[in-house]
Design an enzyme around this catalytic site. Structure first.
Site, PDB file in Angstrom:
ATOM      1  N   ASP A  19     -23.794 -20.026 -13.911  1.00 11.28           N
ATOM      2  CA  ASP A  19     -23.529 -21.466 -13.872  1.00 11.28           C
ATOM      3  C   ASP A  19     -24.087 -22.130 -15.132  1.00 11.28           C
ATOM      4  OD1 ASP A  19     -22.761 -23.900 -12.856  1.00 11.28           O
ATOM      5  OD2 ASP A  19     -24.571 -24.167 -11.653  1.00 11.28           O
ATOM      6  N   GLU A  51     -21.662 -23.968 -20.025  1.00 11.76           N
ATOM      7  CA  GLU A  51     -20.713 -24.592 -20.980  1.00 11.76           C
ATOM      8  C   GLU A  51     -21.257 -24.521 -22.414  1.00 11.76           C
ATOM      9  OE1 GLU A  51     -21.679 -25.960 -18.003  1.00 11.76           O
ATOM     10  OE2 GLU A  51     -19.839 -25.179 -17.122  1.00 11.76           O
ATOM     11  N   ASP A  76     -17.860 -28.564 -10.008  1.00 15.84           N
ATOM     12  CA  ASP A  76     -18.331 -29.583  -9.073  1.00 15.84           C
ATOM     13  C   ASP A  76     -17.242 -30.555  -8.643  1.00 15.84           C
ATOM     14  OD1 ASP A  76     -20.662 -28.259  -9.353  1.00 15.84           O
ATOM     15  OD2 ASP A  76     -21.644 -29.772 -10.598  1.00 15.84           O
TER      16      ASP A  76
HETATM   17  C1  GLC Z   1     -24.193 -27.057 -10.787  1.00 10.03           C
HETATM   18  C2  GLC Z   1     -23.177 -26.121 -10.128  1.00 10.03           C
HETATM   19  C3  GLC Z   1     -23.360 -26.157  -8.628  1.00 10.03           C
HETATM   20  C4  GLC Z   1     -24.797 -25.780  -8.281  1.00 10.03           C
HETATM   21  C5  GLC Z   1     -25.785 -26.706  -8.990  1.00 10.03           C
HETATM   22  C6  GLC Z   1     -27.208 -26.280  -8.788  1.00 10.03           C
HETATM   23  O1  GLC Z   1     -23.928 -28.369 -10.470  1.00 10.03           O
HETATM   24  O2  GLC Z   1     -21.873 -26.433 -10.494  1.00 10.03           O
HETATM   25  O3  GLC Z   1     -22.450 -25.306  -8.004  1.00 10.03           O
HETATM   26  O4  GLC Z   1     -24.985 -25.871  -6.911  1.00 10.03           O
HETATM   27  O5  GLC Z   1     -25.509 -26.709 -10.380  1.00 10.03           O
HETATM   28  O6  GLC Z   1     -27.434 -25.001  -9.241  1.00 10.03           O
END
Ligand code: GLC
Length: 753
Positions: free
Chosen positions: A409, A412, A483
């Site tokens: 995650d 980017e 998200d």
């Molecule tokens: C980001 C991710 C989400 C995750 C959060 C905390 O917003 O896209 O899926 O739960 O980070 O790690």
């Protein structure tokens, strides 16, 4: 076309490459194969190795080059390219039909507001980025012909057909509700597909710098692609419909590999399950409610102060213990790993990365710092093989604890103190470069490293999920759409977004079922579980602070509806698995827009509310609040209502009753679909019998069976069955390949008889 090139002087052929010399420049045309030609102007780097392809994909294709008066023509058995003065190109199909030509007029760039107006707009908080002047290294402008429709482009928001919209390729973590006017989301997959009245083509713009694509929004007569830096480097793919373009594109960038069977099971996640008790409660409740569950996700909460590759023993117990107990209940743990590595002396990742020089630096050579979840953090430079190997090796820590998959995650990369400056120093292997070039590759390279680590450490097919990626990441990772929110329009967007991702090579993709941000409602969760039950990645996930989103939080009816559709998913697992098996060769996705198989049907070019699973299943979920019946469009042929068995003629709209527990599903006539008995998780019982769901008509179907876990199938450890139903509706089974324990029982079950 580009006036700066001037007159076409000559051409020179070196094997499959044709260098065309103009009065002021050179352009390279490479015949990659008979339906793909690459066009390159190496403004930036002469021998650029594509990150999407990683190797030269050229085949020995037969072609001829002809020069007449002022033009050069390259002719293959599937494609003709005519090149003229000023780097003007025209692409034709083999039978001489125009596919696309460069637009020869000037772009009609509108300067829409004065500076004063811009300031006023900004003062009120409007986004004016659209009105600012673009930084452009080059532009490619091509005509839009009557009847052209556009698809692909990865995860872009909005609708199936991209005509009249504009997008940007710059991986972006945007917390606001993703609307159809969003230019960029988390992924940059610059494959544009054009379906014409009776032909198709694709252009893969292989450039990792920030780029834009405007599909007739500026002017309906043309579309354009611009990039801020890098080479002009595109691959033109010719075909008769989108299937050819998907095949050509995945030939170049790779197909989605066959995943482990359990990764296709149902998955539960939340940010955050804050301790072992939270996790145990959720898993036990799934088992108690008899709702199948294969995976539980560990979001950032499981780490010590969000430090990657650590484990918070205080809240989650001794290392490995919770994972062992989950495994005993048939649940596989998947842990999140972000790239941002906490800046903290004494923390092994920080110390090692600093000592070895593995983190990106600012232009003066100091390690670059920005904040993410752990606070001030450093960013591994995944562009270097040495760094990727170091990161890959660290996964041994997770594997030793019993982790079954890794969720990447914030890659980017996301950063809380503003975006990383363009001049932060990264490497492309040995070549020093900047964030401007590597930004869109960051998630790609991170997931490649994760994939390689898990593959070496487990010998199984790695389960990696990534948020950010580039073209070609499908070889290493599944993706989710980031998200989203618990909003009806995000449920609606799921279909075009996942279908376009599928066309763009990402067969394994999904949304956060129920929505990540905002509070879900009972009705929305039911409709999302119905709509998403055939989405390749099937995971319910939600954010801290939002309403808890496991089915039982919404009452008994919601529990029952969730069970019904999750069981349906488990029933159809062998069909979905077959689609992945086939897709590994063909590149075709699991979840498909109708336009892929019915290119000549004008009704499906803009169809956003239905999808196909393979060719045999059509899903038409309810996507609006309060609605209990919907119009369903059935394309040509005969279809059978999955629930009632009713026979319905295609090429018409029908009205289908769809109370809260019904998702309209249709099966094509002459289908055979393998199904399994429902289990609570993959591996609960051996899959030793298969039931073929059949609809009337002659049918032929190839079914794949193996251990569902490792690479033994590549050495022959699999069965391939050919099932045939003849005109007297008798089933014949041939074992085309035998290398695995066969089924003990094969039965047929009719729908519509
Ligand atoms: C980001 C991710 C989400 C995750 C959060 C905390 O917003 O896209 O899926 O739960 O980070 O790690």
């Amino acid at each position: 076309m580009d006036n700066r090139f001037g007159k076409l002087i000559s051409y020179e052929q070196n094997k499959n490459q044709i260098k065309v010399t103009y009065a002021n420049g050179e352009v390279f045309f490479t015949v990659v194969k008979d339906d793909i030609i690459r066009v390159t102007v190496p403004y930036f780097c002469k021998d650029y190795i594509s990150k999407a392809m990683e190797q030269d994909k050229s085949q020995d294709a037969e072609f001829s080059v002809q020069k007449s008066a002022e033009k050069v023509a390259i002719v293959t058995s599937k494609l003709q390219l005519v090149i003229a003065d000023n780097f003007t190109t025209e692409f034709y199909s083999a039978d001489g039909q125009l596919l696309v030509r460069d637009y020869c007029g000037d772009r009609t760039v509108e300067k829409r507001v004065s500076w004063e107006t811009m300031e006023m707009l900004e003062a009120e908080g409007h986004d004016t980025s659209n009105l600012q002047e673009d930084q452009i290294r080059f532009q490619i402008v091509k005509t839009i012909e009557d009847g052209d429709d556009f698809y692909g482009l990865g995860d872009k928001s909005g609708f199936m057909n991209k005509k009249h919209y504009e997008y940007e390729n710059w991986n972006s973590d945007l917390p606001q509700a993703h609307n159809e006017d969003f230019k960029a989301l988390y992924k940059s997959v610059p494959i544009l597909m054009c379906l014409k009245k009776s032909a198709a083509y694709g252009i893969f713009f292989d450039n990792t710098f920030r780029s834009k694509i405007n599909l007739g929004k500026e002017n309906p007569e043309y579309y354009f692609y611009t990039a801020e830096e890098g080479n002009l480097d595109y691959y033109f793919i010719a075909g008769t419909d989108l299937r050819d373009i998907v095949s050509g594109y995945t030939y170049l960038t790779g197909t989605t590999p066959l995943p482990q069977m359990w990764t296709l099971g149902y998955q539960q996640s939340r940010w955050g399950y804050e301790c072992a008790d939270d996790i145990n409660y959720v898993v036990d409740n799934y088992r108690k409610e008899q709702i199948p569950l294969d995976v539980i996700h560990f979001d950032i909460d499981y780490m010590e102060h969000y430090k990657v590759f650590t484990w918070d023993e205080k809240n989650y117990g001794p290392k490995g213990e919770l994972f062992d107990s989950l495994r005993a209940r048939g649940v596989k743990p998947v842990t999140i790993i972000d790239p941002g590595t906490k800046l903290e002396k004494g923390y092994f990742m920080c110390d090692e990365g600093t000592e070895k020089g593995y983190f990106a630096t600012d232009k003066d050579g100091d390690i670059y710092v920005n904040a993410v979840w752990p606070g001030d953090s450093n960013f591994p430079d995944f562009g270097r093989e040495e760094v990727r190997n170091w990161w890959a090796d660290k996964h041994q820590i997770l594997v030793d604890m019993g982790v079954a998959g890794v969720w990447n995650d914030m890659n980017e990369p996301a950063s809380f103190h503003g975006e990383l400056p363009q001049d932060v120093v990264f490497y492309d292997e040995d070549r020093k470069t900047t964030h401007a070039e590597m930004h869109n590759l960051y998630g790609h390279l991170m997931s490649k490293s994760t994939f390689e680590g898990l593959k070496a450490q487990t010998g199984k097919r790695p389960f990696v999920i990534t948020r950010a990626c580039y073209a070609g990441t499908q070889k290493y990772s599944t993706v989710w759409t980031g998200d989203n929110q618990s909003l009806w329009h995000h449920l609606q967007m799921m279909i075009p977004q996942l279908c376009n991702l599928g066309l763009s090579g990402f067969a394994f993709c999904g949304t956060d079922v129920g929505g990540f941000g905002a509070d879900c409602t009972p009705e929305l969760l039911c409709r999302w579980i119905e709509a998403g039950c055939f989405s390749p990645l099937f995971r319910n996930h939600s954010a801290k602070g939002t309403k808890k989103q496991e089915p039982w939080r919404f009452g008994q009816e919601v529990v029952d509806i969730n069970r019904k559709y999750i069981e349906l998913r488990y029933k159809f697992l062998p069909y979905i698995y077959d689609l992945f098996y086939q897709g590994e060769t063909t590149g075709l996705p699991v979840m498909r827009p109708l336009v892929l198989h019915y290119p000549n049907d004008p009704e499906v070019r803009d169809l956003n509310s239905e999808y196909l699973v393979g060719e045999a299943i059509l899903v038409a979920p309810v996507l609006e609040q309060g609605v209990t019946r919907r119009m369903v469009y059935l394309p040509e042929g005969v279809w059978y209502d999955y629930w009632t068995g009713e026979r319905v003629e295609g090429k018409q709209y029908i009205l289908r009753e769809a109370p809260i527990d019904v998702c309209p599903i249709y099966i094509k006539a002459g289908s055979l679909i393998p199904t399994y008995d429902v289990v609570q998780y993959v591996g609960e019982k051996p899959y030793d019998r298969v039931t073929l769901l059949a609809t009337p008509g002659e049918a032929r179907y190839t079914h794949f069976q193996d251990n569902g876990e490792d690479y033994a199938y590549q050495e022959g450890a699999y069965n391939l069955y050919e099932f045939v139903v003849d005109e007297s509706e008798k089933l014949h089974t041939n074992m085309i390949h035998k290398g695995y324990t066969p089924y003990e029982e094969i039965t047929i079950q009719w729908i519509g008889k």
